[in-house]
Design a protein around this motif. Structure first.
Motif, mmCIF file in Angstrom:
data_model
loop_
_atom_site.group_PDB
_atom_site.id
_atom_site.type_symbol
_atom_site.label_atom_id
_atom_site.label_comp_id
_atom_site.label_asym_id
_atom_site.label_seq_id
_atom_site.Cartn_x
_atom_site.Cartn_y
_atom_site.Cartn_z
ATOM 1 N N SER A 59 1.132 -0.592 5.672
ATOM 2 C CA SER A 59 2.234 -1.541 5.817
ATOM 3 C C SER A 59 3.235 -0.983 6.810
ATOM 4 N N GLU A 60 4.274 -1.737 7.025
ATOM 5 C CA GLU A 60 5.328 -1.298 7.944
ATOM 6 C C GLU A 60 6.018 -0.036 7.432
ATOM 7 N N ASN A 61 6.149 0.067 6.107
ATOM 8 C CA ASN A 61 6.870 1.196 5.505
ATOM 9 C C ASN A 61 5.990 2.369 5.103
ATOM 10 N N ASN A 87 -0.628 1.149 17.499
ATOM 11 C CA ASN A 87 -1.154 -0.171 17.859
ATOM 12 C C ASN A 87 -1.558 -0.972 16.624
ATOM 13 N N GLN A 88 -0.929 -0.729 15.516
ATOM 14 C CA GLN A 88 -1.098 -1.422 14.240
ATOM 15 C C GLN A 88 -2.472 -1.239 13.601
#
Length: 137
Positions: A59-61, A87-88
Protein backbone atom coordinates in the motif's frame (compact mmCIF):
# COMPACT_ATOMS: atom_id res chain seq x y z
CA UNK A 1 4.07 -23.26 21.45
CA UNK A 2 3.57 -26.83 22.62
CA UNK A 3 0.28 -27.20 24.43
CA UNK A 4 1.96 -27.60 27.83
CA UNK A 5 3.62 -24.23 27.32
CA UNK A 6 0.35 -22.63 26.21
CA UNK A 7 -1.25 -23.42 29.56
CA UNK A 8 1.28 -21.32 31.47
CA UNK A 9 2.43 -18.78 28.89
CA UNK A 10 0.40 -16.58 26.59
CA UNK A 11 1.34 -13.36 24.84
CA UNK A 12 -1.36 -11.16 23.36
CA UNK A 13 -0.99 -9.66 19.86
CA UNK A 14 -0.66 -5.89 19.97
CA UNK A 15 1.51 -5.89 23.10
CA UNK A 16 5.19 -5.02 23.40
CA UNK A 17 5.87 -8.62 24.51
CA UNK A 18 4.36 -9.91 21.25
CA UNK A 19 7.11 -8.04 19.36
CA UNK A 20 9.48 -10.76 20.65
CA UNK A 21 7.47 -13.70 19.30
CA UNK A 22 8.52 -15.71 16.26
CA UNK A 23 6.70 -18.43 14.39
CA UNK A 24 9.03 -21.39 14.01
CA UNK A 25 8.30 -24.06 11.41
CA UNK A 26 8.69 -27.61 12.69
CA UNK A 27 10.05 -29.05 9.44
CA UNK A 28 12.72 -27.75 7.07
CA UNK A 29 11.38 -25.95 4.01
CA UNK A 30 12.21 -26.96 0.46
CA UNK A 31 10.78 -26.18 -2.96
CA UNK A 32 8.07 -28.84 -2.55
CA UNK A 33 7.11 -28.14 1.08
CA UNK A 34 6.76 -24.40 0.44
CA UNK A 35 3.60 -25.12 -1.59
CA UNK A 36 1.90 -26.27 1.64
CA UNK A 37 2.41 -22.84 3.21
CA UNK A 38 0.33 -20.73 0.85
CA UNK A 39 -1.67 -17.83 2.27
CA UNK A 40 -4.99 -16.69 0.75
CA UNK A 41 -4.22 -18.67 -2.40
CA UNK A 42 -0.87 -16.94 -2.86
CA UNK A 43 2.39 -18.83 -3.06
CA UNK A 44 5.87 -18.06 -1.79
CA UNK A 45 8.55 -17.27 -4.37
CA UNK A 46 12.09 -18.51 -3.99
CA UNK A 47 14.46 -15.52 -4.18
CA UNK A 48 17.60 -17.51 -3.44
CA UNK A 49 18.47 -20.90 -1.98
CA UNK A 50 16.72 -21.22 1.36
CA UNK A 51 14.89 -17.87 1.15
CA UNK A 52 11.22 -17.56 0.20
CA UNK A 53 9.06 -14.42 0.11
CA UNK A 54 5.47 -13.44 -0.57
CA UNK A 55 3.75 -10.04 -0.42
CA UNK A 56 1.39 -9.61 2.51
CA UNK A 57 0.33 -6.02 1.92
CA UNK A 58 1.46 -3.44 -0.59
CA UNK A 59 0.00 0.00 0.00
CA UNK A 60 0.98 3.63 0.03
CA UNK A 61 1.87 3.41 3.73
CA UNK A 62 3.27 -0.11 4.06
CA UNK A 63 4.90 -2.74 1.87
CA UNK A 64 5.25 -5.87 3.96
CA UNK A 65 6.32 -9.33 2.85
CA UNK A 66 6.42 -12.75 4.49
CA UNK A 67 9.98 -14.07 4.66
CA UNK A 68 10.77 -17.73 5.29
CA UNK A 69 14.34 -18.79 5.94
CA UNK A 70 16.67 -20.31 8.51
CA UNK A 71 16.90 -17.17 10.58
CA UNK A 72 17.80 -18.51 14.00
CA UNK A 73 20.47 -21.20 13.79
CA UNK A 74 18.99 -24.10 11.88
CA UNK A 75 15.38 -23.10 12.68
CA UNK A 76 13.08 -22.17 9.81
CA UNK A 77 11.12 -19.06 10.73
CA UNK A 78 8.24 -17.18 9.13
CA UNK A 79 9.18 -13.53 9.63
CA UNK A 80 8.36 -10.29 7.85
CA UNK A 81 10.35 -7.84 5.78
CA UNK A 82 9.55 -4.29 4.66
CA UNK A 83 9.95 -3.78 0.94
CA UNK A 84 11.14 -0.83 -1.07
CA UNK A 85 8.90 -0.52 -4.12
CA UNK A 86 9.59 1.63 -7.16
CA UNK A 87 7.22 2.40 -10.02
CA UNK A 88 4.39 0.99 -7.86
CA UNK A 89 5.29 -2.63 -8.76
CA UNK A 90 9.06 -3.15 -8.74
CA UNK A 91 10.39 -4.52 -5.45
CA UNK A 92 13.96 -3.27 -5.28
CA UNK A 93 14.94 -4.12 -1.71
CA UNK A 94 13.82 -6.03 1.38
CA UNK A 95 14.71 -5.01 4.91
CA UNK A 96 16.38 -7.19 7.50
CA UNK A 97 13.95 -9.79 8.88
CA UNK A 98 11.37 -8.51 11.34
CA UNK A 99 10.26 -10.97 14.07
CA UNK A 100 6.84 -12.46 13.38
CA UNK A 101 5.13 -10.77 16.35
CA UNK A 102 6.65 -7.36 15.65
CA UNK A 103 5.56 -7.60 12.00
CA UNK A 104 2.04 -8.57 13.03
CA UNK A 105 1.88 -5.66 15.49
CA UNK A 106 3.03 -3.30 12.73
CA UNK A 107 0.49 -4.75 10.33
CA UNK A 108 -2.24 -4.54 12.99
CA UNK A 109 -1.70 -0.80 13.31
CA UNK A 110 -1.92 -0.29 9.52
CA UNK A 111 -4.23 -3.08 8.28
CA UNK A 112 -6.01 -4.80 11.20
CA UNK A 113 -8.19 -6.99 8.96
CA UNK A 114 -5.14 -8.47 7.21
CA UNK A 115 -3.36 -8.89 10.57
CA UNK A 116 -6.32 -10.93 11.86
CA UNK A 117 -6.27 -13.07 8.70
CA UNK A 118 -2.58 -13.75 9.25
CA UNK A 119 -3.18 -14.66 12.91
CA UNK A 120 -5.77 -17.17 11.66
CA UNK A 121 -3.19 -18.47 9.15
CA UNK A 122 -0.67 -19.06 11.95
CA UNK A 123 -3.36 -20.74 14.07
CA UNK A 124 -4.10 -23.13 11.20
CA UNK A 125 -0.40 -23.91 10.74
CA UNK A 126 -0.15 -24.61 14.48
CA UNK A 127 -3.23 -26.90 14.43
CA UNK A 128 -1.78 -28.82 11.47
CA UNK A 129 1.47 -29.36 13.37
CA UNK A 130 3.47 -27.22 10.93
CA UNK A 131 4.77 -24.64 13.40
CA UNK A 132 4.77 -23.10 16.84
CA UNK A 133 5.17 -19.74 18.55
CA UNK A 134 8.42 -19.10 20.42
CA UNK A 135 9.71 -16.15 22.44
CA UNK A 136 13.09 -14.80 21.34
CA UNK A 137 15.42 -13.51 24.00
Amino acid sequence: MPEADNARFEVTPGTIEFDKMIFKLLEPVNDLEIENLEFNGEHFDKVQNGVYVMPVVMSENLNLFFLISQLIGSDWIIAFSKATVENQIDVTDLSEPIPTGKGLNLLGSECPIVANQILDYFSELFKKGKGEWKMIK
